[in-house]
Scaffold this motif. Sequence first.
Motif, PDB file in Angstrom:
ATOM      1  N   LEU A 239       0.821  -1.205   0.000  1.00  5.66           N
ATOM      2  CA  LEU A 239       0.000   0.000   0.000  1.00  5.66           C
ATOM      3  C   LEU A 239       0.858   1.259   0.000  1.00  5.66           C
ATOM      4  N   VAL A 240       1.939   1.249   0.781  1.00  2.00           N
ATOM      5  CA  VAL A 240       2.844   2.405   0.807  1.00  2.00           C
ATOM      6  C   VAL A 240       3.438   2.646  -0.573  1.00  2.00           C
ATOM      7  N   LEU A 241       3.932   1.589  -1.199  1.00  3.20           N
ATOM      8  CA  LEU A 241       4.527   1.734  -2.532  1.00  3.20           C
ATOM      9  C   LEU A 241       3.488   2.197  -3.551  1.00  3.20           C
ATOM     10  N   ALA A 242       2.309   1.602  -3.525  1.00  8.12           N
ATOM     11  CA  ALA A 242       1.286   1.941  -4.510  1.00  8.12           C
ATOM     12  C   ALA A 242       0.843   3.399  -4.367  1.00  8.12           C
ATOM     13  N   VAL A 243       0.641   3.852  -3.133  1.00  7.57           N
ATOM     14  CA  VAL A 243       0.176   5.227  -2.919  1.00  7.57           C
ATOM     15  C   VAL A 243       1.260   6.234  -3.289  1.00  7.57           C
ATOM     16  N   VAL A 244       2.497   6.006  -2.844  1.00  2.00           N
ATOM     17  CA  VAL A 244       3.580   6.961  -3.108  1.00  2.00           C
ATOM     18  C   VAL A 244       3.899   7.011  -4.595  1.00  2.00           C
ATOM     19  N   VAL A 245       4.040   5.856  -5.226  1.00  2.00           N
ATOM     20  CA  VAL A 245       4.363   5.823  -6.654  1.00  2.00           C
ATOM     21  C   VAL A 245       3.243   6.448  -7.475  1.00  2.00           C
ATOM     22  N   THR A 246       1.999   6.160  -7.129  1.00  2.00           N
ATOM     23  CA  THR A 246       0.868   6.748  -7.858  1.00  2.00           C
ATOM     24  C   THR A 246       0.863   8.264  -7.726  1.00  2.00           C
ATOM     25  N   PHE A 247       1.078   8.766  -6.519  1.00  2.12           N
ATOM     26  CA  PHE A 247       1.105  10.216  -6.317  1.00  2.12           C
ATOM     27  C   PHE A 247       2.219  10.866  -7.133  1.00  2.12           C
ATOM     28  N   LEU A 248       3.406  10.274  -7.121  1.00  2.00           N
ATOM     29  CA  LEU A 248       4.532  10.869  -7.844  1.00  2.00           C
ATOM     30  C   LEU A 248       4.320  10.798  -9.354  1.00  2.00           C
ATOM     31  N   GLN A 249       3.798   9.690  -9.844  1.00  2.00           N
ATOM     32  CA  GLN A 249       3.581   9.584 -11.286  1.00  2.00           C
ATOM     33  C   GLN A 249       2.507  10.557 -11.761  1.00  2.00           C
ATOM     34  N   VAL A 250       1.444  10.706 -10.992  1.00  2.00           N
ATOM     35  CA  VAL A 250       0.394  11.661 -11.376  1.00  2.00           C
ATOM     36  C   VAL A 250       0.941  13.084 -11.331  1.00  2.00           C
ATOM     37  N   LEU A 251       1.730  13.390 -10.302  1.00  2.00           N
ATOM     38  CA  LEU A 251       2.295  14.734 -10.174  1.00  2.00           C
ATOM     39  C   LEU A 251       3.272  15.033 -11.304  1.00  2.00           C
ATOM     40  N   THR A 252       4.260  14.172 -11.488  1.00  2.00           N
ATOM     41  CA  THR A 252       5.278  14.426 -12.511  1.00  2.00           C
ATOM     42  C   THR A 252       4.706  14.296 -13.919  1.00  2.00           C
ATOM     43  N   GLY A 253       3.805  13.321 -14.121  1.00  2.00           N
ATOM     44  CA  GLY A 253       3.234  13.129 -15.452  1.00  2.00           C
ATOM     45  C   GLY A 253       2.369  14.296 -15.885  1.00  2.00           C
ATOM     46  N   SER A 254       1.509  14.781 -14.989  1.00  2.00           N
ATOM     47  CA  SER A 254       0.644  15.901 -15.347  1.00  2.00           C
ATOM     48  C   SER A 254       1.443  17.186 -15.533  1.00  2.00           C
ATOM     49  N   PHE A 255       2.478  17.377 -14.723  1.00  2.00           N
ATOM     50  CA  PHE A 255       3.274  18.601 -14.821  1.00  2.00           C
ATOM     51  C   PHE A 255       4.104  18.617 -16.104  1.00  2.00           C
ATOM     52  N   ALA A 256       4.752  17.482 -16.417  1.00  2.00           N
ATOM     53  CA  ALA A 256       5.537  17.409 -17.650  1.00  2.00           C
ATOM     54  C   ALA A 256       4.637  17.500 -18.881  1.00  2.00           C
ATOM     55  N   ALA A 257       3.464  16.900 -18.801  1.00  2.00           N
ATOM     56  CA  ALA A 257       2.542  16.953 -19.941  1.00  2.00           C
ATOM     57  C   ALA A 257       2.093  18.376 -20.218  1.00  2.00           C
ATOM     58  N   TYR A 258       1.931  19.179 -19.182  1.00  2.00           N
ATOM     59  CA  TYR A 258       1.552  20.576 -19.398  1.00  2.00           C
ATOM     60  C   TYR A 258       2.644  21.314 -20.164  1.00  2.00           C
ATOM     61  N   GLY A 259       3.900  21.040 -19.831  1.00  2.00           N
ATOM     62  CA  GLY A 259       4.994  21.684 -20.563  1.00  2.00           C
ATOM     63  C   GLY A 259       5.008  21.304 -22.026  1.00  2.00           C
ATOM     64  N   PHE A 260       4.778  20.032 -22.319  1.00  2.00           N
ATOM     65  CA  PHE A 260       4.770  19.590 -23.712  1.00  2.00           C
ATOM     66  C   PHE A 260       3.530  20.064 -24.461  1.00  2.00           C
ATOM     67  N   ALA A 261       2.419  20.260 -23.781  1.00  2.00           N
ATOM     68  CA  ALA A 261       1.174  20.626 -24.453  1.00  2.00           C
ATOM     69  C   ALA A 261       0.992  22.128 -24.610  1.00  2.00           C
ATOM     70  N   ARG A 262       1.504  22.939 -23.677  1.00  2.00           N
ATOM     71  CA  ARG A 262       1.162  24.350 -23.655  1.00  2.00           C
ATOM     72  C   ARG A 262       2.363  25.295 -23.790  1.00  2.00           C
ATOM     73  N   ILE A 263       3.538  24.845 -23.466  1.00  2.00           N
ATOM     74  CA  ILE A 263       4.708  25.724 -23.519  1.00  2.00           C
ATOM     75  C   ILE A 263       5.515  25.416 -24.780  1.00  2.00           C
TER      76      ILE A 263
END
Length: 306
Positions: free
Chosen positions: A105-129
Amino acid sequence: MTNLLVPQDDRRALRKLAADATPEGHRPDTVTPLRRVGRIAGYIALIIAAAALLLPFFWMIMSSLKSANEVFSVPIQWIPEVFVWQNYVDIWSQSGMLTWIRNTLVLAVVVTFLQVLTGSFAAYGFARIRFPGRDVLFLLYIGTIAVPWQSYMIPQFILLSNAKVSNTLWAIILIQAFGAFGVFLMKQFYETIPEELSEAARLDGLSEYGIWRRIMLPLSVPALASLTLLTFVNTWNDYLGPLIYLRNPDLWTIQLGLKSFVSNLYDTNYALLFAGLVLSVVPIALIFLLGQKYFVEGIATSGMKG
């Protein structure tokens, strides 16, 4: 009352005139016998397919309620004569199930949070900047999806061992904190959001970080839910990564812990093993049932480009 004031011949003429004026595409469809048979056959095929997919899960649940000698009895006994509920008590008392679930559960929650955070942030750079080499960099980054993990598994293990994080939960977190698929999924969804919203926010003095946090993320709930669900399920079910990096039994995930039951083909209590498997499937099933609406919507809309 109105029909009494209109002659019968006129009413018939009005009905015929209304029928002729109805567009062809708006007339109610007449279900022919052939179409009805085809629809019934389709329903039957779907029921059979669903039963075939659910049959292994049904057998797993029933096997978890059998005695150890009944699991692989011949012929197959689908329903146990006596439901052995004690298997679920024994799996908790005779194993480290609580520790395994906690680590997973610790691994799943932490990894999911980091992937959603980094994935959404990097995707914004590629899509809008817009910056030089953006498209080439995006293609190179997405191209890493086609590279199998086994091809760079050994160098990665040496790198993390030299960094002194091997045999810790940090090793799994570091290798899974970033994912190209999440960037691709979020970028495709961001491109369906009108650019005018970002331009209006810039005119109001909002920074790019503010646009991402206050505009893009709230509008991307379906895509975020899809990415969260996929990442959580993949991390929860991961076996090879923990097998390589987690050697201490106190750090084992539920997959490694259940594998420890299958030490010998002849002395394995498969009834307890199936009870543990059922417990490992329940959280994933609940999460998927709760998030399937957003998951389907996110996958569907992420494939459209506005």
